[in-house]
Design a protein around this motif. Sequence first.
Motif, PDB file in Angstrom:
ATOM      1  N   LEU A 189      -0.439   2.252  -0.010  1.00 31.93           N
ATOM      2  CA  LEU A 189       0.905   2.815   0.106  1.00 31.93           C
ATOM      3  C   LEU A 189       1.858   1.685   0.445  1.00 31.93           C
ATOM      4  O   LEU A 189       1.648   0.956   1.421  1.00 31.93           O
ATOM      5  N   VAL A 231       7.009   9.669   7.782  1.00 29.99           N
ATOM      6  CA  VAL A 231       6.075   9.665   6.650  1.00 29.99           C
ATOM      7  C   VAL A 231       5.666  11.108   6.396  1.00 29.99           C
ATOM      8  O   VAL A 231       5.203  11.802   7.308  1.00 29.99           O
ATOM      9  N   GLU A 232       5.863  11.549   5.172  1.00 30.68           N
ATOM     10  CA  GLU A 232       5.446  12.889   4.779  1.00 30.68           C
ATOM     11  C   GLU A 232       4.127  12.761   4.018  1.00 30.68           C
ATOM     12  O   GLU A 232       4.071  12.238   2.907  1.00 30.68           O
ATOM     13  N   ALA A 233       3.050  13.227   4.653  1.00 30.61           N
ATOM     14  CA  ALA A 233       1.716  13.057   4.084  1.00 30.61           C
ATOM     15  C   ALA A 233       1.561  13.879   2.807  1.00 30.61           C
ATOM     16  O   ALA A 233       2.182  14.930   2.621  1.00 30.61           O
ATOM     17  N   SER A 234       0.699  13.398   1.931  1.00 32.66           N
ATOM     18  CA  SER A 234       0.453  14.067   0.656  1.00 32.66           C
ATOM     19  C   SER A 234      -0.300  15.379   0.870  1.00 32.66           C
ATOM     20  O   SER A 234      -1.251  15.457   1.664  1.00 32.66           O
ATOM     21  N   ARG A 285      -4.121  15.182   0.222  1.00 33.42           N
ATOM     22  CA  ARG A 285      -4.976  14.320   1.037  1.00 33.42           C
ATOM     23  C   ARG A 285      -6.338  14.937   1.334  1.00 33.42           C
ATOM     24  O   ARG A 285      -7.284  14.218   1.665  1.00 33.42           O
ATOM     25  N   TYR A 334      -8.075   8.872   3.871  1.00 33.65           N
ATOM     26  CA  TYR A 334      -6.619   8.840   3.728  1.00 33.65           C
ATOM     27  C   TYR A 334      -6.038   8.470   5.079  1.00 33.65           C
ATOM     28  O   TYR A 334      -6.372   9.091   6.093  1.00 33.65           O
ATOM     29  N   ILE A 337      -2.408   6.652   7.161  1.00 31.52           N
ATOM     30  CA  ILE A 337      -1.114   5.975   7.266  1.00 31.52           C
ATOM     31  C   ILE A 337      -1.224   5.003   8.431  1.00 31.52           C
ATOM     32  O   ILE A 337      -1.583   5.390   9.548  1.00 31.52           O
ATOM     33  N   THR A 389       2.879  10.916  -1.349  1.00 26.63           N
ATOM     34  CA  THR A 389       3.100  10.516   0.033  1.00 26.63           C
ATOM     35  C   THR A 389       4.491   9.895   0.133  1.00 26.63           C
ATOM     36  O   THR A 389       4.789   8.957  -0.608  1.00 26.63           O
TER      37      THR A 389
END
Length: 415
Positions: free
Chosen positions: A337, A348-351, A354, A362, A364, A406
């Motif tokens: 990323l 951060v907007e997680a996928s 995931r 996964y 961040i 993401t």
Amino acid sequence: MSFVVIVEHQSWRAFELVRVASEAGHEVAFVTSDLAWYLKGRPAEETDLVRADHVREVPDTADPDRLWEALAPLVAVRRPDAVLSVSEKHTLAVSSVAQRLGIRHTSLDALRLLGNKYACRRRLAEAGLPPVRCRLAEDLPGAVEAAEEVGYPVVVKPVDGSGSVNVSVATTPEEVRACSRPILEQHSYGRSTLAQRKVLIEEFLTGELVSCETLTAGGEHLVLGITDRDVTPLPHQVELGGCFPVPHPRAEDIAATCRAALDAVGFDFGAAHTEIILTPAGPRVIEVNGRLAGGLMPYVQSAALQRDVYRDLVDLFLHGTLPQVAPTGRIACIKALTADRPGELRAVEASALRAADGVVDYEIWQATGTQVRPPQHNRDRYGSVITLAATAEDARRLAAEVIATTRLVIAGTGA
């Protein structure tokens, strides 16, 4: 129960060797010159360091004599069965200690060569591997002169660097000076390691970048697999991901080149990560590294091979025999990323993908409130995903979808 001494580690998920050695039932010691470098403000109790039976913070882990002196009280109580490291800057000192103890270790001469990329280049050429034009410089005028002799474009890198830090491509004298300056000004790499402060200028090779992952013992180089590599465009060439083990059409040539390079430098024991570019004229060795692949690549390999490569490394140093590795029919890919613009990371907007089937890891890494930027070196990666599938195409596609969904919220960008 064996006694395993681990000296330093990679920064990514530190203490993995401690974890696997402890889970295997061994007595474990972890030795470092800078424990805070790993903990980064976390309590030790929240990490796998708690699995270690002994933790020692010593003045120096990079100098062989000082490391031996620091370890003397520990090894006097019980002689270790294995002493190892996955930190490239510490393998020489660690192998020197193991040699004094009379236990398994990598050739000191080989590790000295690998610690000097210019000397390694010369040895590879002397052994008959296709040469790569290069020159060594100790100041800015010398770097420019070297680049003119090699011919633009050139790769500018520290002669003793690792992790692709301060590695760039230059096309003009001004760019050579700009790329060389931080190398010449670097005094230390941290954890008691000193920088040589010399610049290696190499010809820029075009072609596909791959790496060959191996374990070596008893005169045999076991190829675990080949990794393809996804890198950013010039000038920085930051690694964004890759897949392992790829069924490459030139796999035999890659493996043969890798083994020839390891033989040329006298690499006789341990893990190695050899980078190769497949040029139109044939394979060319970029670097030979006497360690496991960096970053999270050991997790990619473990996912694909369905075995823990850290455990394989510990077993190799304890028993001296190579593992029996069978094909699994699975391929793992990793994708990083990164930011598409500079600024302060607000959120951060997680996928939502995931937890999808095929996603095995996964994470961040970057904390909110810190500065981010588009990738200029490997430290400009802020998270990653590891995926597993029957084909590289499927694993790569899923990884790309997870990263694409993401979202980094960067101050002032509205995105």
